[in-house]
Enzyme design. Structure first.
Site, PDB file in Angstrom:
ATOM      1  N   HIS A 213       0.818  -1.213   0.000  1.00 53.91           N
ATOM      2  CA  HIS A 213       0.000   0.000   0.000  1.00 53.91           C
ATOM      3  C   HIS A 213       0.855   1.266   0.000  1.00 53.91           C
ATOM      4  O   HIS A 213       0.354   2.344  -0.318  1.00 53.91           O
ATOM      5  CB  HIS A 213      -0.947  -0.020   1.204  1.00 53.91           C
ATOM      6  CG  HIS A 213      -2.115  -0.937   1.000  1.00 53.91           C
ATOM      7  ND1 HIS A 213      -3.422  -0.540   1.178  1.00 53.91           N
ATOM      8  CD2 HIS A 213      -2.185  -2.233   0.605  1.00 53.91           C
ATOM      9  CE1 HIS A 213      -4.237  -1.547   0.923  1.00 53.91           C
ATOM     10  NE2 HIS A 213      -3.502  -2.594   0.580  1.00 53.91           N
ATOM     11  N   LYS A 241     -13.924  -9.614  -7.943  1.00 50.82           N
ATOM     12  CA  LYS A 241     -13.000 -10.436  -8.735  1.00 50.82           C
ATOM     13  C   LYS A 241     -12.308 -11.467  -7.846  1.00 50.82           C
ATOM     14  O   LYS A 241     -12.122 -12.628  -8.232  1.00 50.82           O
ATOM     15  CB  LYS A 241     -11.970  -9.535  -9.410  1.00 50.82           C
ATOM     16  CG  LYS A 241     -11.298 -10.140 -10.626  1.00 50.82           C
ATOM     17  CD  LYS A 241     -10.560  -9.071 -11.415  1.00 50.82           C
ATOM     18  CE  LYS A 241     -10.064  -9.638 -12.744  1.00 50.82           C
ATOM     19  NZ  LYS A 241      -9.458  -8.593 -13.589  1.00 50.82           N
ATOM     20  N   ASP A 242     -11.908 -11.041  -6.637  1.00 51.68           N
ATOM     21  CA  ASP A 242     -11.270 -11.967  -5.698  1.00 51.68           C
ATOM     22  C   ASP A 242     -12.234 -13.041  -5.226  1.00 51.68           C
ATOM     23  O   ASP A 242     -11.843 -14.211  -5.051  1.00 51.68           O
ATOM     24  CB  ASP A 242     -10.724 -11.200  -4.485  1.00 51.68           C
ATOM     25  CG  ASP A 242      -9.413 -10.485  -4.792  1.00 51.68           C
ATOM     26  OD1 ASP A 242      -8.820 -10.786  -5.840  1.00 51.68           O
ATOM     27  OD2 ASP A 242      -9.000  -9.629  -3.984  1.00 51.68           O
ATOM     28  N   GLU A 285       8.309 -33.380   0.465  1.00 50.41           N
ATOM     29  CA  GLU A 285       7.051 -32.993  -0.148  1.00 50.41           C
ATOM     30  C   GLU A 285       7.324 -32.327  -1.498  1.00 50.41           C
ATOM     31  O   GLU A 285       8.407 -31.800  -1.757  1.00 50.41           O
ATOM     32  CB  GLU A 285       6.298 -32.028   0.764  1.00 50.41           C
ATOM     33  CG  GLU A 285       5.727 -32.681   2.018  1.00 50.41           C
ATOM     34  CD  GLU A 285       4.516 -33.541   1.707  1.00 50.41           C
ATOM     35  OE1 GLU A 285       3.386 -33.112   1.959  1.00 50.41           O
ATOM     36  OE2 GLU A 285       4.715 -34.675   1.211  1.00 50.41           O
TER      37      GLU A 285
END
Length: 422
Positions: A213, A241-242, A285
């Site tokens: 920001h 949109k998110d 992993e």
């Protein structure tokens, strides 16, 4: 920016004394955002969603987990079989780790493609890499907690890597273990740190958003906001949109949780840990596989430096080099959309990381994708070489020699041009 006026008297009373609501209003509601952000910018918020999910499910799992070598495996089985919805909480947490890495890896590759590491966003990039390092440490320690075969031997192999360092190596390994072998003190230390680290990640995410920001979001063109017409408020345009991206992502996430919960894990981890039986092929992993391939690719000695130490240094260097990318990239253009030569090298780098992941999953003496005469270890060495060549050679040279496409005069111009083409 003037303070908003609240109609609700309770909200106004609270905000006059602690302006949290005004801060959220400015940073999440009317925050000016470039009007041309694509769905590739969804993965930052998706990673934040997964982080919160991981913290909440982790808290519930801790209520039923016993961090002791004689009871850890059985306590996980009890969560799966006897705790109400324990299987669901564990599968969300277990697969959530993979989802977190998927979101963050895509987020990082997007930053590399669009040059989000360039000035004035270097600090934003650094904090992002610190988040990645904290994630890797947290995931490694979490993988040890079920105390299965792969948990135990993965912890043994990875912690032993530090013994490659001269003088400090062996004392460091002893300190990590809490003794002279991977045992109950090791499990307790890893459990404690695994519970703590997500809150460290959360703090780094707060810093990441704060830095974002301060310097504002990058965008697909790499052109900064110049006029009010170049930006739109974050809400409702990007919140919607998110939310759409979150819906699609949850379908993908739930497909693993409900239909293939063990697909991304290793079957040996459903066998209780046994220090006397070594698994035939120890693999980490999937999200560690490219770095594991870099570690294994160094099987030779240089200037008397042992192969093990060189491999460890190469593995750490593959992460550290990300911190200096803002200075390795010499191009004055941010986005690869306007860099016709570098764009191809970028996709070659993406393919290279997938090849490293494949090599990390296979035994060194296997043939690469069944190709006769091409061993996995050789392909791993070639891929490792390109990994570092990309950053140390390709980025500086292409940045200086490449003839870039002309940039749009503003974000609005690029949006109008794309709309006309559509």
């Amino acid at each position: 920016m003037s303070a908003p006026q609240w109609n609700n008297k309770v909200v106004k009373w609270v905000d006059d004394r602690l302006p949290v609501i005004s801060m959220l209003h400015h940073s999440a509601y009317e925050y000016p955002t470039p009007k041309n952000l694509s769905y590739m910018w969804n993965f930052g918020s998706l990673a934040g969603f997964v982080l919160v999910t991981m913290i909440l499910t982790g808290i519930f799992l801790v209520m039923n987990y016993t961090p002791h070598t004689s009871m850890a495996f059985e306590s996980v089985e009890r969560i799966m079989r006897d705790v109400n919805h324990g299987w669901l909480i564990r599968y969300i947490h277990m697969n959530g780790a993979s989802m977190f890495f998927i979101c963050v890896f895509i987020h990082i590759f997007r930053g590399l493609y669009y040059g989000s590491y360039k000035a004035p966003r270097e600090m934003l990039w650094w904090i992002g890499i610190l988040i990645l390092l904290a994630m890797m440490a947290t995931a490694f320690m979490g993988y040890v907690l079920p105390w299965g075969q792969m948990s135990f031997w993965g912890a043994t192999v990875i912690t032993n890597l530090f013994s490659a360092f001269p003088i400090i190596g062996d004392p460091l390994v002893t300190w990590l273990w809490g003794g002279f072998s991977v045992d109950n003190p090791t499990l307790n230390r890893f459990f404690s740190l695994h519970y703590l680290m997500p809150f460290v990640i959360l703090g780094l995410v707060v810093l990441h958003v704060w830095a974002l920001h301060s310097v504002r979001s990058n965008n697909p063109t790499g052109v900064e906001i110049k006029t009010p017409q170049d930006s739109i408020p974050f809400h409702p345009y990007y919140t919607i949109k998110d939310l759409f991206g979150l819906g699609v992502f949850l379908i993908f996430f739930c497909a693993f949780v409900f239909f293939a919960p063990d697909y991304l894990g290793h079957p040996d981890n459903y066998i209780p840990a046994n220090p006397l039986v070594t698994p035939p092929h120890i693999v980490p992993e999937w999200y560690f596989l490219p770095f594991y391939a870099i570690l294994r690719s160094i099987d030779f000695t240089i200037l008397g430096i042992p192969a093990k130490l060189l491999g460890v240094l190469a593995m750490f260097a593959s992460i550290v080099i990300l911190f200096v990318i803002p200075w390795l990239d010499t191009s004055k253009v941010r986005s690869s959309k306007f860099r016709p030569v570098y764009k191809w090298f970028f996709w070659l780098f993406v393919i290279d990381t997938f090849i490293l992941g494949y090599c990390g999953a296979k035994a060194p003496d296997d043939y690469f994708m069944g190709i006769p005469g091409l061993k996995v270890i050789v392909m791993g060495q070639l891929s490792t070489l390109y990994y570092f060549v990309h950053f140390l050679v390709v980025m500086p040279l292409v940045g200086k020699l490449e003839r870039t496409k002309p940039l749009p005069a503003s974000i609005s111009e690029s949006v109008l041009k794309e709309g006309a083409n559509a």
